[in-house]
Enzyme design. Structure first.
Site, PDB file in Angstrom:
ATOM      1  N   GLU A 259      32.081  32.014  27.325  1.00  0.00           N
ATOM      2  CA  GLU A 259      33.043  32.979  27.859  1.00  0.00           C
ATOM      3  C   GLU A 259      33.343  34.157  26.932  1.00  0.00           C
ATOM      4  O   GLU A 259      34.327  34.869  27.112  1.00  0.00           O
ATOM      5  CB  GLU A 259      34.341  32.262  28.277  1.00  0.00           C
ATOM      6  CG  GLU A 259      34.054  31.284  29.419  1.00  0.00           C
ATOM      7  CD  GLU A 259      35.231  30.436  29.858  1.00  0.00           C
ATOM      8  OE1 GLU A 259      36.374  30.871  29.672  1.00  0.00           O
ATOM      9  OE2 GLU A 259      34.987  29.339  30.398  1.00  0.00           O
TER      10      GLU A 259
ATOM     11  N   GLN B  44      47.645  34.437  41.447  1.00  0.00           N
ATOM     12  CA  GLN B  44      48.909  35.162  41.395  1.00  0.00           C
ATOM     13  C   GLN B  44      49.961  34.524  40.484  1.00  0.00           C
ATOM     14  O   GLN B  44      50.574  35.213  39.685  1.00  0.00           O
ATOM     15  CB  GLN B  44      49.465  35.237  42.815  1.00  0.00           C
ATOM     16  CG  GLN B  44      49.963  36.609  43.180  1.00  0.00           C
ATOM     17  CD  GLN B  44      50.366  36.666  44.643  1.00  0.00           C
ATOM     18  OE1 GLN B  44      49.539  36.437  45.518  1.00  0.00           O
ATOM     19  NE2 GLN B  44      51.622  36.961  44.908  1.00  0.00           N
TER      20      GLN B  44
ATOM     21  N   HIS C 262      34.651  36.993  29.388  1.00  0.00           N
ATOM     22  CA  HIS C 262      35.864  37.584  29.953  1.00  0.00           C
ATOM     23  C   HIS C 262      35.724  39.088  30.191  1.00  0.00           C
ATOM     24  O   HIS C 262      36.415  39.658  31.019  1.00  0.00           O
ATOM     25  CB  HIS C 262      37.070  37.297  29.065  1.00  0.00           C
ATOM     26  CG  HIS C 262      37.523  35.868  29.174  1.00  0.00           C
ATOM     27  ND1 HIS C 262      37.763  35.266  30.382  1.00  0.00           N
ATOM     28  CD2 HIS C 262      37.736  34.917  28.239  1.00  0.00           C
ATOM     29  CE1 HIS C 262      38.118  34.006  30.181  1.00  0.00           C
ATOM     30  NE2 HIS C 262      38.097  33.768  28.893  1.00  0.00           N
TER      31      HIS C 262
ATOM     32  N   TYR D 160      33.933  34.037  23.605  1.00  0.00           N
ATOM     33  CA  TYR D 160      34.734  33.760  22.409  1.00  0.00           C
ATOM     34  C   TYR D 160      33.810  33.641  21.190  1.00  0.00           C
ATOM     35  O   TYR D 160      32.591  33.776  21.308  1.00  0.00           O
ATOM     36  CB  TYR D 160      35.536  32.470  22.614  1.00  0.00           C
ATOM     37  CG  TYR D 160      36.626  32.585  23.673  1.00  0.00           C
ATOM     38  CD1 TYR D 160      37.732  33.401  23.478  1.00  0.00           C
ATOM     39  CD2 TYR D 160      36.538  31.868  24.865  1.00  0.00           C
ATOM     40  CE1 TYR D 160      38.735  33.493  24.438  1.00  0.00           C
ATOM     41  CE2 TYR D 160      37.538  31.956  25.832  1.00  0.00           C
ATOM     42  CZ  TYR D 160      38.634  32.778  25.624  1.00  0.00           C
ATOM     43  OH  TYR D 160      39.610  32.868  26.580  1.00  0.00           O
TER      44      TYR D 160
ATOM     45  N   GLY E 241      61.258  36.682  53.210  1.00  0.00           N
ATOM     46  CA  GLY E 241      61.286  38.116  53.487  1.00  0.00           C
ATOM     47  C   GLY E 241      62.522  38.523  54.261  1.00  0.00           C
ATOM     48  O   GLY E 241      63.000  39.656  54.152  1.00  0.00           O
TER      49      GLY E 241
ATOM     50  N   ARG F 289      31.498  23.285  25.610  1.00  0.00           N
ATOM     51  CA  ARG F 289      31.677  24.158  26.778  1.00  0.00           C
ATOM     52  C   ARG F 289      30.912  25.455  26.563  1.00  0.00           C
ATOM     53  O   ARG F 289      31.197  26.204  25.621  1.00  0.00           O
ATOM     54  CB  ARG F 289      33.149  24.459  27.034  1.00  0.00           C
ATOM     55  CG  ARG F 289      33.353  25.346  28.255  1.00  0.00           C
ATOM     56  CD  ARG F 289      34.766  25.296  28.783  1.00  0.00           C
ATOM     57  NE  ARG F 289      35.029  26.315  29.781  1.00  0.00           N
ATOM     58  CZ  ARG F 289      34.803  26.169  31.085  1.00  0.00           C
ATOM     59  NH1 ARG F 289      34.298  25.049  31.567  1.00  0.00           N
ATOM     60  NH2 ARG F 289      35.088  27.140  31.929  1.00  0.00           N
TER      61      ARG F 289
ATOM     62  N   ARG G  22      53.162  58.220  47.859  1.00  0.00           N
ATOM     63  CA  ARG G  22      54.003  59.335  47.434  1.00  0.00           C
ATOM     64  C   ARG G  22      54.151  59.380  45.920  1.00  0.00           C
ATOM     65  O   ARG G  22      54.238  60.452  45.342  1.00  0.00           O
ATOM     66  CB  ARG G  22      55.380  59.218  48.097  1.00  0.00           C
ATOM     67  CG  ARG G  22      55.315  59.290  49.622  1.00  0.00           C
ATOM     68  CD  ARG G  22      56.641  58.992  50.263  1.00  0.00           C
ATOM     69  NE  ARG G  22      57.144  57.683  49.854  1.00  0.00           N
ATOM     70  CZ  ARG G  22      58.305  57.170  50.229  1.00  0.00           C
ATOM     71  NH1 ARG G  22      59.099  57.863  51.028  1.00  0.00           N
ATOM     72  NH2 ARG G  22      58.681  55.980  49.828  1.00  0.00           N
TER      73      ARG G  22
HETATM   74  P1  NAP Z   1      54.871  47.508  48.883  1.00  0.00           P
HETATM   75  O1  NAP Z   1      54.094  46.877  47.793  1.00  0.00           O
HETATM   76  O2  NAP Z   1      56.313  47.699  48.707  1.00  0.00           O
HETATM   77  O3  NAP Z   1      54.170  48.893  49.182  1.00  0.00           O
HETATM   78  C1  NAP Z   1      54.648  49.756  50.138  1.00  0.00           C
HETATM   79  C2  NAP Z   1      53.916  51.088  50.049  1.00  0.00           C
HETATM   80  O4  NAP Z   1      54.480  51.948  50.991  1.00  0.00           O
HETATM   81  C3  NAP Z   1      53.997  51.754  48.733  1.00  0.00           C
HETATM   82  O5  NAP Z   1      52.729  52.317  48.461  1.00  0.00           O
HETATM   83  C4  NAP Z   1      55.045  52.849  48.912  1.00  0.00           C
HETATM   84  O6  NAP Z   1      54.574  53.844  48.056  1.00  0.00           O
HETATM   85  C5  NAP Z   1      54.948  53.144  50.390  1.00  0.00           C
HETATM   86  N1  NAP Z   1      56.228  53.435  51.023  1.00  0.00           N
HETATM   87  C6  NAP Z   1      57.396  52.772  50.887  1.00  0.00           C
HETATM   88  N2  NAP Z   1      58.350  53.336  51.669  1.00  0.00           N
HETATM   89  C7  NAP Z   1      57.765  54.359  52.336  1.00  0.00           C
HETATM   90  C8  NAP Z   1      58.226  55.294  53.262  1.00  0.00           C
HETATM   91  N3  NAP Z   1      59.478  55.285  53.689  1.00  0.00           N
HETATM   92  N4  NAP Z   1      57.362  56.202  53.711  1.00  0.00           N
HETATM   93  C9  NAP Z   1      56.086  56.223  53.296  1.00  0.00           C
HETATM   94  N5  NAP Z   1      55.598  55.357  52.400  1.00  0.00           N
HETATM   95  C10 NAP Z   1      56.426  54.419  51.915  1.00  0.00           C
HETATM   96  O7  NAP Z   1      54.697  46.693  50.216  1.00  0.00           O
HETATM   97  P2  NAP Z   1      53.424  46.001  50.834  1.00  0.00           P
HETATM   98  O8  NAP Z   1      52.175  46.689  50.478  1.00  0.00           O
HETATM   99  O9  NAP Z   1      53.746  45.841  52.242  1.00  0.00           O
HETATM  100  O10 NAP Z   1      53.413  44.600  50.142  1.00  0.00           O
HETATM  101  C11 NAP Z   1      54.508  43.725  50.322  1.00  0.00           C
HETATM  102  C12 NAP Z   1      54.470  42.601  49.305  1.00  0.00           C
HETATM  103  O11 NAP Z   1      53.361  41.779  49.527  1.00  0.00           O
HETATM  104  C13 NAP Z   1      54.414  43.075  47.894  1.00  0.00           C
HETATM  105  O12 NAP Z   1      55.338  42.325  47.126  1.00  0.00           O
HETATM  106  C14 NAP Z   1      53.050  42.749  47.482  1.00  0.00           C
HETATM  107  O13 NAP Z   1      53.018  42.375  46.126  1.00  0.00           O
HETATM  108  C15 NAP Z   1      52.676  41.578  48.350  1.00  0.00           C
HETATM  109  N6  NAP Z   1      51.248  41.584  48.601  1.00  0.00           N
HETATM  110  C16 NAP Z   1      50.434  41.353  47.565  1.00  0.00           C
HETATM  111  C17 NAP Z   1      49.101  41.396  47.748  1.00  0.00           C
HETATM  112  C18 NAP Z   1      48.194  41.136  46.600  1.00  0.00           C
HETATM  113  O14 NAP Z   1      47.178  41.729  46.498  1.00  0.00           O
HETATM  114  N7  NAP Z   1      48.528  40.254  45.707  1.00  0.00           N
HETATM  115  C19 NAP Z   1      48.569  41.684  48.989  1.00  0.00           C
HETATM  116  C20 NAP Z   1      49.415  41.922  50.028  1.00  0.00           C
HETATM  117  C21 NAP Z   1      50.757  41.893  49.812  1.00  0.00           C
HETATM  118  P3  NAP Z   1      55.249  55.295  47.889  1.00  0.00           P
HETATM  119  O15 NAP Z   1      56.705  55.028  47.937  1.00  0.00           O
HETATM  120  O16 NAP Z   1      54.750  55.786  46.581  1.00  0.00           O
HETATM  121  O17 NAP Z   1      54.717  56.070  49.002  1.00  0.00           O
HETATM  122 FE1  SF4 Z   2      46.663  29.734  40.765  1.00  0.00          FE
HETATM  123 FE2  SF4 Z   2      47.971  28.257  42.519  1.00  0.00          FE
HETATM  124 FE3  SF4 Z   2      46.840  30.557  43.287  1.00  0.00          FE
HETATM  125 FE4  SF4 Z   2      45.373  28.392  42.688  1.00  0.00          FE
HETATM  126  S1  SF4 Z   2      46.808  28.626  44.385  1.00  0.00           S
HETATM  127  S2  SF4 Z   2      44.995  30.459  42.011  1.00  0.00           S
HETATM  128  S3  SF4 Z   2      46.529  27.539  41.002  1.00  0.00           S
HETATM  129  S4  SF4 Z   2      48.504  30.322  41.839  1.00  0.00           S
END
Ligand code: NAP
Ligand code: SF4
Length: 672
Positions: free
Chosen positions: A166, A341, A254, A168, A649, A216, A563
Site C-alpha cells: 500500500e 462515510q 494510497h 508504506y 430530515g 501483507r 452560487r
Molecule cells: P446540500 O449539500 O445542502 O446542497 C444544496 C446545494 O444547493 C448547494 O450546492 C447550494 O449551493 C444550493 N442551494 C441551496 N439553497 C439554494 C437556493 N435557495 N437556490 C439555489 N441553490 C441553492 O444538499 P444536498 O445536495 O441535497 O444534500 C443533502 C445531504 O445529503 C447533504 O448532507 C449531503 O452530505 C448528503 N448527501 C451526501 C452524498 C455523498 O456523496 N456522500 C450524496 C448525496 C447526499 P449554493 O448555495 O452555493 O448555491
Molecule cells: Fe464504513 Fe459502515 Fe460505510 Fe461500510 S457501511 S463503508 S463500514 S461507514
C-alpha cells in the site's frame, strides 16, 4: 453441502488454529485518541471476537517513532505500555477470539515532520517530506521490527502482521519508483527486497518457530513504476522462503489514482490479484477486498482466489458477520455498503471511526441496547432511514412498533440513492431493514398516511415523526417552466432529462444527479468495465498494473451550478469525492461556481457570473438545491397536545444525510 462450508472450515496459520476463514483486517480506528483508550479497544475487539471472527488484526502500530502514521500514533518498542496491550489481548481471548498485531512503518506517508523513506522524494498525498534513511538506520529499522514482534508475543498476542504494501515504507523500498538508493538496499531487485527479507528473518529470530508472521503485500500496486505481475509473484515467494506463515493480499498504493475499496469498485474486482499469488506459494493466502457478503467470500474460496477472506469495514457494519454465517442466518447481516462515510472519511478528519449502518461500532462502551423496562406502543411515521432505524431499535428493545409509510415501499430517499451508479449497495440496506422488520414483528403499514386523527385515536404511548424532506424549490423566475424538474422526479424516473442539462445546486445530491445522467452503471458492478474505465491491467504486464483508461462516453452535455464562489464538491466525502469528480470531469461535465440565477425560459437557464449575463442553452434544468423538513404533522400533533419526537430530515433538513439520520434515530430509540 452447507451453503458456506468453505468459509466455516478451520485452517492453521503457523501453529495457530483458526476456526473459520473470516478474518477482520487491520483498520485505523482512532479509538486510541479518545478517553479510556485501552477500555475502548478492549470492548471494540472483544465485541468482534464474540461475533466469531477467526482472527482479528489490530490497527497499524509502528515499530519505531519515525514509522508512526500520525504524531500521536502508538509505537511498540521497549518503552511501550505492555500491560495495556496485555489487557487488549486478554479481552479478546476471554471473548473466545484470537488477535494479531499489525506492525506498520508508515515511511513517507507518516503525517509528521520526522517521517522517513528510502529517498527524500515526497508523496503526492502527504504535505511532509521524508528524510532519507541512512543504511545504518535501515538496519536499525530491521532490528526494531524484531523487537516489536517479540513484544507482541510477550503481550499475549497470537501473531503479527507486517504491512509491506500500500505504499508504506517496506513497499517504498521494493519499488524502483521510490527507491533510488545505491547501497545494499537499492538498485537491483535483490537489493530492493533485502529490507523485506531481513525484517521477516529478524522477526522469526525474535518470536521463534510457529508464532504466526503474516506478510501483507500489495498484489497490484496501481501506480506507474510499481511491480509487474512477475515481480509481485517473486516477492510472495521471497516472503514465504524468508519465513512468513501467510500472505495477506491488499491492493494499490494510497497515492494511486484508481479507487480500490469504494462502492464504485465492483465486488471482488481484485480477486485476480490474489489468485496469482496463491498459485505461487504454499502458505495460506488471505485475500479479497470489496467483499461484503458471505456469498462473495464463499465464491472466492471456491474459485481458488484465496484461502481466507479478509474483511475490515464489514466488521464495523456487523460484528456478528461470522456468527450469522455459522448460524445459517446470513440474511440478518447488516451489510457494509462501502460508502466510507462514517469510517474512513471520519478517520481522515481526525475523528474516531464508526459506521453509517451501525452507529454502535466504536461506541461499545456508551451505546448499549438494553431491553425496555416498560414496553410501550410506538407509532413511527415515515419509513426512510431514520424511521426504519428507530423502528428496528425500538422493537429490538421489546417495544411494540407500528410503522406508517405513505409510499407503497419502505426506504424513502434510499430508493433515490440506489439508482445512482456506484450506489447500488444501498439495496443491501433496504434488504437488511426488510428482514429485521419482519423478524421483529414490526407492524408495517405501507401506502398508509398517518394523520393526526388516526394517531390520536390509536392512543400510542409514543409517536415518532420521521416524515423526511421535500426538495427545496429555489425562488428563480420561471422555475415553473416545463423543462424544470426536481432531483427526486429525475432519480425516480418520473421525469426524464434531455440531452443538454443544467443542474442547479452542487451538494451531494447535485453530484449524484450528474453521475446518474452521465455515468455508466456497469463500471461499478462489472469488473471488466471497471478495469477499462480506470485503466487497470489485470495481467499486470505493465509496471504497477496501470494502463490507459477508456475514454468515457458523453451521452449528455451537463453543466453544474452553485452560487458559492468556491471549489465545487468541497463537501463531498474525503475518500470518495475525488472519484466522483474524476468521473464527471472525464464525462465532460462543466462546473460553474459563483453563479446567480436570473431566470429560466425556453432558451435555457440565464445566470450571471463575474457581472456578466450568460445563458446556458439547455433543454432540462434539474433542481438540487437542498431540502426542507416535512414537520407539518409534528406541529399538528403538538397543537393537539400529543407529545411526539421529531427525527431525521424532518428534524434537521439542512444536514440531511443517512449517517446523521441513522445515528440520531439509534440514540433516540435507546432513550425510549
Ligand atoms: P446540500 O449539500 O445542502 O446542497 C444544496 C446545494 O444547493 C448547494 O450546492 C447550494 O449551493 C444550493 N442551494 C441551496 N439553497 C439554494 C437556493 N435557495 N437556490 C439555489 N441553490 C441553492 O444538499 P444536498 O445536495 O441535497 O444534500 C443533502 C445531504 O445529503 C447533504 O448532507 C449531503 O452530505 C448528503 N448527501 C451526501 C452524498 C455523498 O456523496 N456522500 C450524496 C448525496 C447526499 P449554493 O448555495 O452555493 O448555491
Ligand atoms: Fe464504513 Fe459502515 Fe460505510 Fe461500510 S457501511 S463503508 S463500514 S461507514
Amino acid at each position: 453441502m452447507e451453503q458456506f462450508a468453505r468459509l466455516l472450515e478451520p485452517i492453521t496459520i503457523g501453529s495457530l488454529r483458526l476456526p473459520n476463514r473470516m478474518v477482520m483486517g487491520g483498520m485505523h480506528t482512532r479509538l486510541d485518541t479518545l478517553d479510556r483508550p485501552v477500555e475502548r479497544q478492549m470492548a471494540f475487539f472483544a465485541r468482534r471476537a464474540r461475533g466469531g471472527a477467526a482472527l482479528l488484526i489490530t490497527n497499524g502500530i509502528a515499530p519505531n517513532a519515525a514509522g508512526r502514521m500520525d504524531h500521536d500514533s502508538a509505537v511498540l518498542n521497549e518503552d511501550a505500555p505492555l500491560d495495556d496491550y496485555r489487557r487488549i489481548a486478554a479481552a479478546v481471548h476471554d471473548a473466545g477470539g484470537r488477535i494479531a498485531v499489525q506492525l506498520l512503518h508508515a515511511g513517507r506517508y507518516g503525517k509528521h515532520e520526522d517521517c522517513v523513506g528510502p529517498s527524500s522524494a515526497q508523496a503526492r498525498i502527504n504535505r511532509f517530506s521524508p528524510r532519507r534513511l541512512s543504511a545504518g538506520e535501515v538496519w536499525q529499522t530491521v532490528a526494531d521490527f524484531g523487537v516489536a514482534a517479540r513484544l507482541a508475543r510477550e503481550a499475549g498476542f497470537d501473531g503479527v502482521e507486517v504491512m509491506a504494501g500500500e505504499g508504506y515504507l517496506i513497499n517504498e523500498f521494493l519499488a524502483g519508483l521510490t527507491n533510488d538508493r545505491d547501497d545494499e538496499f537499492g538498485g537491483s531487485f535483490e537489493n530492493r527486497t533485502r529490507l523485506a527479507r531481513e525484517i521477516i528473518a529478524a522477526m522469526r529470530a525474535a518470536v521463534g518457530a510457529g508464532f504466526p508472521i503474516i506478510w501483507r503485500m500489495s498484489a497490484i500496486d496501481l501506480v506507474e513504476g510499481g511491480f509487474t505481475a512477475a515481480e509481485t509473484v517473486e516477492m510472495a515467494r521471497i516472503a514465504e522462503a524468508a519465513g512468513a506463515d501467510a500472505l495477506d493480499v491488499g491492493v494499490g498504493w494510497h497515492e494511486s489514482r484508481i479507487p480500490t475499496i469504494a462502492a464504485s469498485v465492483p465486488r471482488a474486482a481484485w480477486a485476480f490479484a490474489g489468485s496469482r499469488i496463491k498459485r505461487a506459494v504454499t502458505i495460506p493466502v488471505i485475500g479479497a477486498i470489496r467483499v461484503n457478503k458471505p456469498e462473495v467470500g464463499e465464491q472466492l474460496l471456491a474459485d481458488g482466489h484465496a484461502d481466507l477472506v479478509l474483511m475490515a469495514r464489514p466488521f464495523l457494519a456487523d460484528p456478528d458477520f461470522p456468527l450469522k454465517v455459522k448460524e445459517g442466518r446470513a440474511e440478518d447481516i447488516n451489510t457494509c455498503i462501502a460508502c466510507n462515510q462514517s469510517c474512513l472519511d471520519r478517520m481522515f478528519s481526525e475523528q474516531p471511526v464508526t459506521c453509517l449502518v451501525n452507529p454502535f461500532a466504536g461506541r461499545e462502551l456508551e451505546l448499549v441496547s438494553r431491553p425496555a423496562v416498560r414496553p410501550k406502543t410506538v407509532a413511527v411515521v415515515g419509513a426512510g432511514p431514520a424511521g426504519l432505524t428507530y423502528a428496528i431499535n425500538a422493537a429490538e428493545r421489546g417495544h411494540q412498533v407500528v410503522l406508517f409509510e405513505q409510499d407503497d415501499r419502505i426506504g424513502g430517499q434510499l430508493n433515490l440513492a440506489r439508482v445512482v451508479p456506484g450506489k447500488s449497495e444501498f439495496d443491501e440496506m433496504l434488504r437488511y431493514f426488510r428482514v429485521r422488520l419482519a423478524k421483529l414483528g414490526v407492524d408495517v403499514r405501507l401506502a398508509t398516511r398517518a394523520t393526526v386523527e388516526r394517531l390520536a385515536a390509536d392512543r400510542f404511548d409514543s409517536v415518532v415523526v420521521a416524515a423526511g424532506v421535500r426538495p427545496r424549490i429555489p425562488a428563480i423566475e420561471g422555475v415553473g417552466h416545463p423543462m424544470v424538474h426536481t432531483y427526486d422526479a429525475v432519480l425516480s424516473g418520473e421525469a426524464s432529462a434531455g440531452r443538454r442539462v443544467a443542474i442547479v445546486g452542487a451538494g451531494g445530491v447535485g453530484f449524484d444527479v450528474a453521475e446518474f445522467l452521465a455515468g455508466d452503471p456497469r463500471e461499478s458492478v462489472d469488473p471488466q468495465a471497471f478495469y477499462e474505465a480506470w485503466g487497470i491491467d489485470p495481467e499486470q504486464q505493465s509496471p504497477g498494473g496501470v494502463t490507459a483508461p477508456r475514454r468515457r462516453s458523453r451521452p449528455r452535455e451537463i453543466t453544474m451550478f452553485q452560487r458559492k464562489n468556491e471549489r465545487m464538491g468541497a463537501g463531498l466525502g474525503k475518500t470518495t469525492g475525488w472519484i466522483l469528480k474524476s468521473k464527471l470531469r472525464d464525462a465532460g461535465v462543466r462546473m460553474v461556481v459563483g453563479a446567480s440565477y436570473d431566470r429560466i425560459d425556453d432558451a435555457g437557464l440565464h445566470y450571471t457570473v463575474d457581472g456578466e449575463s450568460r445563458c446556458a442553452g439547455v433543454d432540462s434544468v434539474v433542481l438540487c438545491a437542498g431540502q426542507e423538513s416535512q414537520s407539518g404533522l409534528y406541529d399538528e400533533l403538538l397543537a393537539l397536545g400529543i407529545k411526539a419526537t421529531l427525527i431525521g430530515g424532518a428534524n434537521v433538513a439542512a444536514e440531511l444525510d443517512a449517517a446523521r439520520a441513522i445515528e440520531e434515530a439509534t440514540y433516540r430509540a435507546l432513550e425510549l
